[in-house]
Design a protein around this motif. Structure first.
Motif, PDB file in Angstrom:
ATOM      1  N   LEU A  98       0.806  -1.219   0.000  1.00 16.93           N
ATOM      2  CA  LEU A  98       0.000   0.000   0.000  1.00 16.93           C
ATOM      3  C   LEU A  98       0.837   1.266   0.000  1.00 16.93           C
ATOM      4  CD1 LEU A  98      -2.700   1.428   0.076  1.00 16.93           C
ATOM      5  CD2 LEU A  98      -2.727   1.166   2.562  1.00 16.93           C
ATOM      6  N   GLU A  99       1.873   1.324   0.834  1.00 17.30           N
ATOM      7  CA  GLU A  99       2.640   2.567   0.913  1.00 17.30           C
ATOM      8  C   GLU A  99       3.317   2.870  -0.409  1.00 17.30           C
ATOM      9  OE1 GLU A  99       3.573   6.080   2.078  1.00 17.30           O
ATOM     10  OE2 GLU A  99       2.340   4.726   3.295  1.00 17.30           O
ATOM     11  N   GLY A 100       3.882   1.834  -1.038  1.00 18.76           N
ATOM     12  CA  GLY A 100       4.489   2.050  -2.343  1.00 18.76           C
ATOM     13  C   GLY A 100       3.458   2.480  -3.376  1.00 18.76           C
ATOM     14  N   ALA A 101       2.246   1.895  -3.314  1.00 12.98           N
ATOM     15  CA  ALA A 101       1.184   2.278  -4.242  1.00 12.98           C
ATOM     16  C   ALA A 101       0.761   3.721  -4.016  1.00 12.98           C
ATOM     17  CB  ALA A 101      -0.012   1.342  -4.069  1.00 12.98           C
ATOM     18  N   ARG A 102       0.727   4.138  -2.733  1.00 10.49           N
ATOM     19  CA  ARG A 102       0.378   5.531  -2.435  1.00 10.49           C
ATOM     20  C   ARG A 102       1.446   6.480  -2.952  1.00 10.49           C
ATOM     21  NH1 ARG A 102      -2.015   4.541   3.680  1.00 10.49           N
ATOM     22  NH2 ARG A 102      -4.240   4.587   3.093  1.00 10.49           N
ATOM     23  N   ASP A 103       2.724   6.098  -2.804  1.00  6.28           N
ATOM     24  CA  ASP A 103       3.802   6.929  -3.354  1.00  6.28           C
ATOM     25  C   ASP A 103       3.649   7.071  -4.868  1.00  6.28           C
ATOM     26  OD1 ASP A 103       4.908   7.264  -0.863  1.00  6.28           O
ATOM     27  OD2 ASP A 103       6.390   5.656  -1.095  1.00  6.28           O
ATOM     28  N   LEU A 104       3.297   5.967  -5.515  1.00  2.00           N
ATOM     29  CA  LEU A 104       3.092   5.988  -6.965  1.00  2.00           C
ATOM     30  C   LEU A 104       1.938   6.903  -7.336  1.00  2.00           C
ATOM     31  CD1 LEU A 104       3.987   4.693  -9.678  1.00  2.00           C
ATOM     32  CD2 LEU A 104       2.308   2.895  -9.252  1.00  2.00           C
ATOM     33  N   LEU A 105       0.847   6.846  -6.552  1.00  2.00           N
ATOM     34  CA  LEU A 105      -0.310   7.688  -6.814  1.00  2.00           C
ATOM     35  C   LEU A 105       0.036   9.163  -6.637  1.00  2.00           C
ATOM     36  CD1 LEU A 105      -3.333   7.903  -7.457  1.00  2.00           C
ATOM     37  CD2 LEU A 105      -3.799   7.571  -5.024  1.00  2.00           C
ATOM     38  N   ARG A 106       0.754   9.482  -5.553  1.00  2.00           N
ATOM     39  CA  ARG A 106       1.141  10.887  -5.329  1.00  2.00           C
ATOM     40  C   ARG A 106       2.054  11.393  -6.447  1.00  2.00           C
ATOM     41  NH1 ARG A 106       1.018   9.310   0.321  1.00  2.00           N
ATOM     42  NH2 ARG A 106       3.155   8.515   0.166  1.00  2.00           N
ATOM     43  N   GLU A 107       2.971  10.538  -6.902  1.00  2.00           N
ATOM     44  CA  GLU A 107       3.878  10.949  -7.976  1.00  2.00           C
ATOM     45  C   GLU A 107       3.108  11.155  -9.275  1.00  2.00           C
ATOM     46  OE1 GLU A 107       7.493  12.065  -9.704  1.00  2.00           O
ATOM     47  OE2 GLU A 107       6.809  11.891  -7.624  1.00  2.00           O
ATOM     48  N   ALA A 108       2.144  10.273  -9.550  1.00  6.23           N
ATOM     49  CA  ALA A 108       1.326  10.419 -10.754  1.00  6.23           C
ATOM     50  C   ALA A 108       0.540  11.725 -10.712  1.00  6.23           C
ATOM     51  CB  ALA A 108       0.375   9.233 -10.890  1.00  6.23           C
ATOM     52  N   GLU A 109      -0.018  12.061  -9.544  1.00  6.18           N
ATOM     53  CA  GLU A 109      -0.775  13.308  -9.406  1.00  6.18           C
ATOM     54  C   GLU A 109       0.138  14.519  -9.559  1.00  6.18           C
ATOM     55  OE1 GLU A 109      -2.554  12.718  -5.611  1.00  6.18           O
ATOM     56  OE2 GLU A 109      -4.329  11.676  -6.425  1.00  6.18           O
ATOM     57  N   ARG A 110       1.405  14.409  -9.045  1.00  5.37           N
ATOM     58  CA  ARG A 110       2.347  15.530  -9.168  1.00  5.37           C
ATOM     59  C   ARG A 110       2.706  15.766 -10.633  1.00  5.37           C
ATOM     60  NH1 ARG A 110       7.633  16.635  -9.671  1.00  5.37           N
ATOM     61  NH2 ARG A 110       8.172  14.440  -9.967  1.00  5.37           N
ATOM     62  N   VAL A 111       2.990  14.674 -11.365  1.00  6.59           N
ATOM     63  CA  VAL A 111       3.331  14.800 -12.786  1.00  6.59           C
ATOM     64  C   VAL A 111       2.146  15.337 -13.577  1.00  6.59           C
ATOM     65  CG1 VAL A 111       3.962  13.499 -14.867  1.00  6.59           C
ATOM     66  CG2 VAL A 111       5.098  13.013 -12.689  1.00  6.59           C
ATOM     67  N   GLU A 112       0.935  14.859 -13.226  1.00  3.27           N
ATOM     68  CA  GLU A 112      -0.268  15.324 -13.910  1.00  3.27           C
ATOM     69  C   GLU A 112      -0.450  16.828 -13.709  1.00  3.27           C
ATOM     70  OE1 GLU A 112      -4.500  13.261 -14.455  1.00  3.27           O
ATOM     71  OE2 GLU A 112      -4.135  13.929 -12.413  1.00  3.27           O
ATOM     72  N   ALA A 113      -0.196  17.313 -12.486  1.00  3.01           N
ATOM     73  CA  ALA A 113      -0.312  18.747 -12.218  1.00  3.01           C
ATOM     74  C   ALA A 113       0.718  19.540 -13.025  1.00  3.01           C
ATOM     75  CB  ALA A 113      -0.135  19.009 -10.721  1.00  3.01           C
ATOM     76  N   MET A 114       1.944  18.991 -13.149  1.00  4.71           N
ATOM     77  CA  MET A 114       2.977  19.661 -13.944  1.00  4.71           C
ATOM     78  C   MET A 114       2.553  19.749 -15.411  1.00  4.71           C
ATOM     79  SD  MET A 114       6.399  17.882 -12.331  1.00  4.71           S
ATOM     80  CE  MET A 114       7.420  18.510 -13.670  1.00  4.71           C
ATOM     81  N   LEU A 115       1.992  18.663 -15.923  1.00  6.11           N
ATOM     82  CA  LEU A 115       1.535  18.672 -17.306  1.00  6.11           C
ATOM     83  C   LEU A 115       0.417  19.683 -17.512  1.00  6.11           C
ATOM     84  CD1 LEU A 115       1.524  14.832 -18.055  1.00  6.11           C
ATOM     85  CD2 LEU A 115       3.096  16.535 -18.977  1.00  6.11           C
ATOM     86  N   ASP A 116      -0.493  19.768 -16.535  1.00  8.25           N
ATOM     87  CA  ASP A 116      -1.588  20.739 -16.640  1.00  8.25           C
ATOM     88  C   ASP A 116      -1.055  22.167 -16.668  1.00  8.25           C
ATOM     89  OD1 ASP A 116      -3.540  18.848 -16.773  1.00  8.25           O
ATOM     90  OD2 ASP A 116      -4.126  18.968 -14.668  1.00  8.25           O
ATOM     91  N   ARG A 117      -0.054  22.429 -15.816  1.00 12.72           N
ATOM     92  CA  ARG A 117       0.514  23.785 -15.794  1.00 12.72           C
ATOM     93  C   ARG A 117       1.212  24.094 -17.113  1.00 12.72           C
ATOM     94  NH1 ARG A 117       1.749  22.368 -10.418  1.00 12.72           N
ATOM     95  NH2 ARG A 117       3.878  21.776 -10.973  1.00 12.72           N
TER      96      ARG A 117
END
Length: 317
Positions: A72-91
């Motif tokens: 779970l913790e690794g999956a959560r890290d992956l989810l947070r990283e995906a959301e961070r990259v998605e926000a960068m792409l949106d910007r």
């Protein structure tokens, strides 16, 4: 470089993290703009491919297995990283109105309506590139990277999604003018079994679609279960069979607007029409909507005005 198989494994692990964060498959599906079944299958595929069980499923609750807790913790890290990259792409995308957009819609709507009007939208927005996907309401907007999805019908207030209304459309009972001349027209839904009927099967449920009407006398709902000799799963195919004179069909008006407006196809029981169905452009809720997405939404709102059907007197398609 990641292989397609490893990419799919990471995507399914992201689904697992979303389910745990949301507390249920249903809540995670609403946030992602997909179906409960699609998320459940994604997690099951990960479990089967890796020989682990992540979740204990029961009718009323989910709980983590020991293997699920470890991942779970690794999956959560992956989810947070995906959301961070998605926000960068949106910007990055927000700096200009151009770029590639992924638009999804039902296949029949693409064929009958979008294919006619998208050239106008693209000419008006030369900086936009479109990647058009077939979506019968089952695609996961987040996992598939869908910017805008056109959905038919009520959304039920799904959290995590923003909907832009594009209008409404009626379902109409219709037949060819030749059929009416030869066989006649029903005067009430009670007379429908005296006519040949073309049935439409819901591909998602496998059930025959019930024809729905509203009594003009008091507004009460009237339902007719067709008894067809011919059943199809696609509204465009049902329209084509009706055009060949094989019987009456109850279909969304946008499938054949030009023929309805020209009078080649006759709407039957128009006074018995039920409430119109909404068309909506759906996207994931984000802090910032890139200009290119706003341009697409504005363009869809404009072309959707041409999808209405009121009467044969409406301007030609």
């Amino acid at each position: 470089m990641s292989t397609p198989a490893s990419f799919q494994r990471l995507t399914n692990l992201l689904h697992f993290a979303r389910v745990v964060e949301a507390g249920s498959f249903a809540a995670a599906a609403r946030r992602a703009g997909t179906t409960t079944s699609a998320l459940s299958k994604a997690v099951s595929r990960f479990e089967q491919a890796n020989g682990v069980r992540l979740l204990n499923r029961s009718t009323h609750a989910l709980s983590l297995t020991p293997e699920g807790e470890r991942l779970l913790e690794g999956a959560r890290d992956l989810l947070r990283e995906a959301e961070r990259v998605e926000a960068m792409l949106d910007r990055a995308a927000g700096e200009g109105a151009g770029g590639r957009l992924r638009l999804s819609a039902p296949a029949a709507l693409i064929q009958a309506r979008l294919s006619r009007h998208l050239p106008v939208l693209l000419r008006a927005n030369p900086a936009i590139e479109l990647d058009l996907r077939v979506d019968e309401g089952t695609l996961d907007l987040a996992a598939e990277g869908i910017d805008v999805a056109i959905r038919l019908g009520a959304l039920g207030g799904q959290p995590g999604l923003v909907a832009t209304p594009l209008g409404t459309y009626p379902w109409v009972l219709c037949a060819t003018r030749r059929y009416v001349e030869l066989i006649g027209a029903p005067q009430t839904p009670a007379a429908l079994d005296d006519h040949r009927q073309i049935g439409l099967r819901d591909a998602a449920t496998g059930r025959l679609v019930t024809w729905q009407f509203s009594d003009p006398a008091d507004g009460s709902a009237v339902r007719h279960r067709p008894r067809p000799r011919l059943v199809v799963e696609d509204v465009s195919a049902a329209w084509a069979m009706m055009r060949r004179g094989l019987g009456l069909a109850w279909l969304p008006a946008w499938v054949g607007l030009a023929e309805l407006r020209a009078g080649d196809v006759v709407e039957l029981l128009p006074a018995w029409r039920t409430r119109e169905t909404p068309i909506q452009a759906v996207r994931l809720e984000r802090r910032h909507t890139p200009p290119r997405v706003r341009s697409l939404l504005d363009g869809l709102s404009e072309i959707a005005r041409h999808w209405r059907y009121d009467s044969p007197a409406t301007a030609a398609d």
